[in-house]
Design an enzyme around this catalytic site. Sequence first.
Site, PDB file in Angstrom:
ATOM      1  CG  HIS A 108      -1.989  -1.076   1.105  1.00  0.00           C
ATOM      2  ND1 HIS A 108      -2.663  -1.564   2.209  1.00  0.00           N
ATOM      3  CD2 HIS A 108      -2.462  -1.775   0.051  1.00  0.00           C
ATOM      4  CE1 HIS A 108      -3.524  -2.512   1.828  1.00  0.00           C
ATOM      5  NE2 HIS A 108      -3.409  -2.663   0.512  1.00  0.00           N
ATOM      6  CB  THR A 177      -3.946  -7.812   8.720  1.00  0.00           C
ATOM      7  OG1 THR A 177      -4.821  -7.185   7.769  1.00  0.00           O
ATOM      8  CG2 THR A 177      -3.910  -9.310   8.461  1.00  0.00           C
ATOM      9  CG  ASN A 202      -5.707 -10.045  15.169  1.00  0.00           C
ATOM     10  OD1 ASN A 202      -6.116  -9.433  16.159  1.00  0.00           O
ATOM     11  ND2 ASN A 202      -5.852  -9.594  13.939  1.00  0.00           N
TER      12      ASN A 202
HETATM   13  C1  BV8 Z   1      -8.835  -1.789  -5.105  1.00  0.00           C
HETATM   14  C2  BV8 Z   1      -2.939   3.101   2.435  1.00  0.00           C
HETATM   15  C3  BV8 Z   1      -9.954  -1.666  -7.124  1.00  0.00           C
HETATM   16  C4  BV8 Z   1      -3.500   4.438   2.631  1.00  0.00           C
HETATM   17  C5  BV8 Z   1      -4.799   1.530   2.522  1.00  0.00           C
HETATM   18  C6  BV8 Z   1     -16.347  -4.314  -0.879  1.00  0.00           C
HETATM   19  C7  BV8 Z   1     -15.892  -5.616  -0.714  1.00  0.00           C
HETATM   20  C8  BV8 Z   1     -14.559  -5.952  -0.971  1.00  0.00           C
HETATM   21  C9  BV8 Z   1     -13.668  -4.979  -1.404  1.00  0.00           C
HETATM   22  C10 BV8 Z   1     -14.127  -3.700  -1.558  1.00  0.00           C
HETATM   23  C11 BV8 Z   1     -15.456  -3.362  -1.310  1.00  0.00           C
HETATM   24  N1  BV8 Z   1     -15.593  -2.034  -1.533  1.00  0.00           N
HETATM   25  C12 BV8 Z   1     -14.415  -1.530  -1.941  1.00  0.00           C
HETATM   26  C13 BV8 Z   1     -13.528  -2.535  -1.979  1.00  0.00           C
HETATM   27  C14 BV8 Z   1     -12.139  -2.448  -2.369  1.00  0.00           C
HETATM   28  C15 BV8 Z   1     -11.328  -1.855  -1.220  1.00  0.00           C
HETATM   29  C16 BV8 Z   1     -11.544  -2.617   0.062  1.00  0.00           C
HETATM   30  O1  BV8 Z   1     -11.042  -3.708   0.227  1.00  0.00           O
HETATM   31  N2  BV8 Z   1     -12.307  -1.979   0.970  1.00  0.00           N
HETATM   32  C17 BV8 Z   1     -12.579  -2.631   2.250  1.00  0.00           C
HETATM   33  C18 BV8 Z   1     -12.538  -1.571   3.364  1.00  0.00           C
HETATM   34  C19 BV8 Z   1     -13.940  -3.296   2.171  1.00  0.00           C
HETATM   35  N3  BV8 Z   1      -9.951  -2.020  -1.633  1.00  0.00           N
HETATM   36  C20 BV8 Z   1      -9.391  -1.074  -2.387  1.00  0.00           C
HETATM   37  O2  BV8 Z   1      -9.945  -0.041  -2.716  1.00  0.00           O
HETATM   38  C21 BV8 Z   1      -8.003  -1.396  -2.903  1.00  0.00           C
HETATM   39  N4  BV8 Z   1      -7.981  -1.148  -4.318  1.00  0.00           N
HETATM   40  O3  BV8 Z   1      -9.572  -2.669  -4.755  1.00  0.00           O
HETATM   41  O4  BV8 Z   1      -8.793  -1.314  -6.360  1.00  0.00           O
HETATM   42  C22 BV8 Z   1      -9.491  -1.720  -8.484  1.00  0.00           C
HETATM   43  C23 BV8 Z   1      -9.301  -2.961  -9.067  1.00  0.00           C
HETATM   44  C24 BV8 Z   1      -8.902  -3.005 -10.360  1.00  0.00           C
HETATM   45  C25 BV8 Z   1      -8.693  -1.813 -11.062  1.00  0.00           C
HETATM   46  C26 BV8 Z   1      -8.861  -0.568 -10.445  1.00  0.00           C
HETATM   47  C27 BV8 Z   1      -9.260  -0.509  -9.146  1.00  0.00           C
HETATM   48  C28 BV8 Z   1      -6.956  -0.497  -2.265  1.00  0.00           C
HETATM   49  C29 BV8 Z   1      -6.851  -0.813  -0.803  1.00  0.00           C
HETATM   50  C30 BV8 Z   1      -5.687  -0.036  -0.192  1.00  0.00           C
HETATM   51  C31 BV8 Z   1      -6.237   1.105   0.593  1.00  0.00           C
HETATM   52  N5  BV8 Z   1      -5.120   1.764   1.290  1.00  0.00           N
HETATM   53  N6  BV8 Z   1      -3.791   2.157   3.139  1.00  0.00           N
HETATM   54  C32 BV8 Z   1      -3.187   4.964   4.001  1.00  0.00           C
HETATM   55  O5  BV8 Z   1      -2.575   4.242   4.840  1.00  0.00           O
HETATM   56  O6  BV8 Z   1      -3.547   6.131   4.228  1.00  0.00           O
HETATM   57  S1  BV8 Z   1      -5.659   0.352   3.352  1.00  0.00           S
HETATM   58  C33 BV8 Z   1      -5.406   0.416   5.020  1.00  0.00           C
HETATM   59  O7  BV8 Z   1      -6.119  -0.727   5.535  1.00  0.00           O
HETATM   60  C34 BV8 Z   1      -3.972   0.219   5.489  1.00  0.00           C
HETATM   61  O8  BV8 Z   1      -3.033  -0.031   4.470  1.00  0.00           O
HETATM   62  C35 BV8 Z   1      -4.083  -1.017   6.347  1.00  0.00           C
HETATM   63  O9  BV8 Z   1      -2.923  -1.710   6.399  1.00  0.00           O
HETATM   64  C36 BV8 Z   1      -5.150  -1.727   5.614  1.00  0.00           C
HETATM   65  C37 BV8 Z   1      -5.740  -2.923   6.267  1.00  0.00           C
HETATM   66  O10 BV8 Z   1      -5.988  -2.589   7.601  1.00  0.00           O
HETATM   67  P1  BV8 Z   1      -5.145  -3.443   8.682  1.00  0.00           P
HETATM   68  O11 BV8 Z   1      -3.688  -3.265   8.377  1.00  0.00           O
HETATM   69  O12 BV8 Z   1      -5.668  -4.813   8.736  1.00  0.00           O
HETATM   70  O13 BV8 Z   1      -5.436  -2.637   9.990  1.00  0.00           O
HETATM   71  P2  BV8 Z   1      -6.798  -2.686  10.841  1.00  0.00           P
HETATM   72  O14 BV8 Z   1      -6.793  -1.501  11.732  1.00  0.00           O
HETATM   73  O15 BV8 Z   1      -7.956  -2.927   9.923  1.00  0.00           O
HETATM   74  O16 BV8 Z   1      -6.644  -4.020  11.716  1.00  0.00           O
HETATM   75  C38 BV8 Z   1      -5.634  -4.089  12.698  1.00  0.00           C
HETATM   76  C39 BV8 Z   1      -5.640  -5.520  13.210  1.00  0.00           C
HETATM   77  O17 BV8 Z   1      -4.569  -5.683  14.137  1.00  0.00           O
HETATM   78  C40 BV8 Z   1      -6.918  -5.882  13.971  1.00  0.00           C
HETATM   79  O18 BV8 Z   1      -7.335  -7.171  13.566  1.00  0.00           O
HETATM   80  C41 BV8 Z   1      -6.469  -5.896  15.432  1.00  0.00           C
HETATM   81  O19 BV8 Z   1      -7.178  -6.882  16.175  1.00  0.00           O
HETATM   82  C42 BV8 Z   1      -5.031  -6.318  15.289  1.00  0.00           C
HETATM   83  N7  BV8 Z   1      -4.154  -5.901  16.383  1.00  0.00           N
HETATM   84  C43 BV8 Z   1      -4.272  -4.829  17.214  1.00  0.00           C
HETATM   85  N8  BV8 Z   1      -3.234  -4.798  18.075  1.00  0.00           N
HETATM   86  C44 BV8 Z   1      -2.427  -5.850  17.764  1.00  0.00           C
HETATM   87  C45 BV8 Z   1      -3.007  -6.551  16.695  1.00  0.00           C
HETATM   88  N9  BV8 Z   1      -2.451  -7.655  16.168  1.00  0.00           N
HETATM   89  C46 BV8 Z   1      -1.290  -8.075  16.704  1.00  0.00           C
HETATM   90  N10 BV8 Z   1      -0.665  -7.451  17.731  1.00  0.00           N
HETATM   91  C47 BV8 Z   1      -1.208  -6.342  18.278  1.00  0.00           C
HETATM   92  N11 BV8 Z   1      -0.579  -5.725  19.291  1.00  0.00           N
END
Ligand code: BV8
Length: 228
Positions: A108, A177, A202
């Site tokens: 990303h 994640t 996690n």
């Molecule tokens: C794309 C950079 C299309 C920016 C980021 C509906 C269904 C499926 C998909 C989609 C949908 N609607 C839209 C989509 C697509 C969308 C998507 O997936 N949306 C999701 C929200 C539903 N995806 C996109 O748009 C991607 N592009 O699909 O393009 C396309 C295809 C073809 C042609 C043209 C276009 C692009 C996605 C990238 C977005 N950018 N970040 C920035 O940082 O500002 S995403 C962002 O979320 C971060 O990168 C982050 O890494 C990522 C995932 O989040 P996590 O890393 O998992 O973090 P989160 O907070 O969610 O979770 C933390 C976890 O850690 C938890 O589980 C927690 O319990 C755990 N934790 C906490 N403490 C600890 C721990 N674990 C271990 N130890 C600890 N101490």
Amino acid sequence: MGAARIVAFTGAGISAESGIPAFRGPAGFWRNYPPEKLASPQALPSDPRLVWEWYDWRCQVIHKAEPNPGHRALAEIERRARDQFALVTQNVDGLHDRAGSYRIVKLHGDIWQVRCVVCGTEQRNEQVPLEPLPPRCSCGGLLRPAVVWFGKTLPAGAWEQAVEAAQRAEVFLVIGTSALVYPAAGLVQMARHSGARVAIVNPDPTPADELADWILRGQAGEILPRLL
Ligand code: BV8
Ligand code: ZN
């Protein structure tokens, strides 16, 4: 990436113990703006100052943060396993680099890189805090963080490397994640279907749990050093 046997796939959770808020945790990221709203192509042109306040604030938090034992354990595994290990991260904070990991696939992007929306020039910018906001390129164009926004495709090379690593892995570690963001989250299924054993690190359940052979419930900073 070669035929790495062990692949670590990380998300924001591995940086939580370094004091960097994850995206979707109860920490309520920032002024309750959902990241999907701010990390989108529409956000910058509509309110460049707000978007840059958010990114600059994150850079200030990251700048003060240190890699934690979880990051360091992955760097140590890479030192020992050499080309048998690969690291694929969704994180943009650069803490894996600072912990000493070398071969990192950044799905990303990188929050410390900026790109001009007009001339496309990309450069490293580690100025914290950034002044003035929003920053501009020497050509006068608006700069943007070189991260992947929602709705945009992932960097081609990085995605190909990640898919190859997932398909060749024997052990696929899914660390910190929520497995909600695609296509990155799809790597777990790919690894599993290619015969890898999947371990999840996690404290909370995730949709990927049903794909796991092992679920290590707890903090990455505590669990990963124990894997060494
Ligand atoms: C794309 C950079 C299309 C920016 C980021 C509906 C269904 C499926 C998909 C989609 C949908 N609607 C839209 C989509 C697509 C969308 C998507 O997936 N949306 C999701 C929200 C539903 N995806 C996109 O748009 C991607 N592009 O699909 O393009 C396309 C295809 C073809 C042609 C043209 C276009 C692009 C996605 C990238 C977005 N950018 N970040 C920035 O940082 O500002 S995403 C962002 O979320 C971060 O990168 C982050 O890494 C990522 C995932 O989040 P996590 O890393 O998992 O973090 P989160 O907070 O969610 O979770 C933390 C976890 O850690 C938890 O589980 C927690 O319990 C755990 N934790 C906490 N403490 C600890 C721990 N674990 C271990 N130890 C600890 N101490
Ligand atoms: Zn420019």
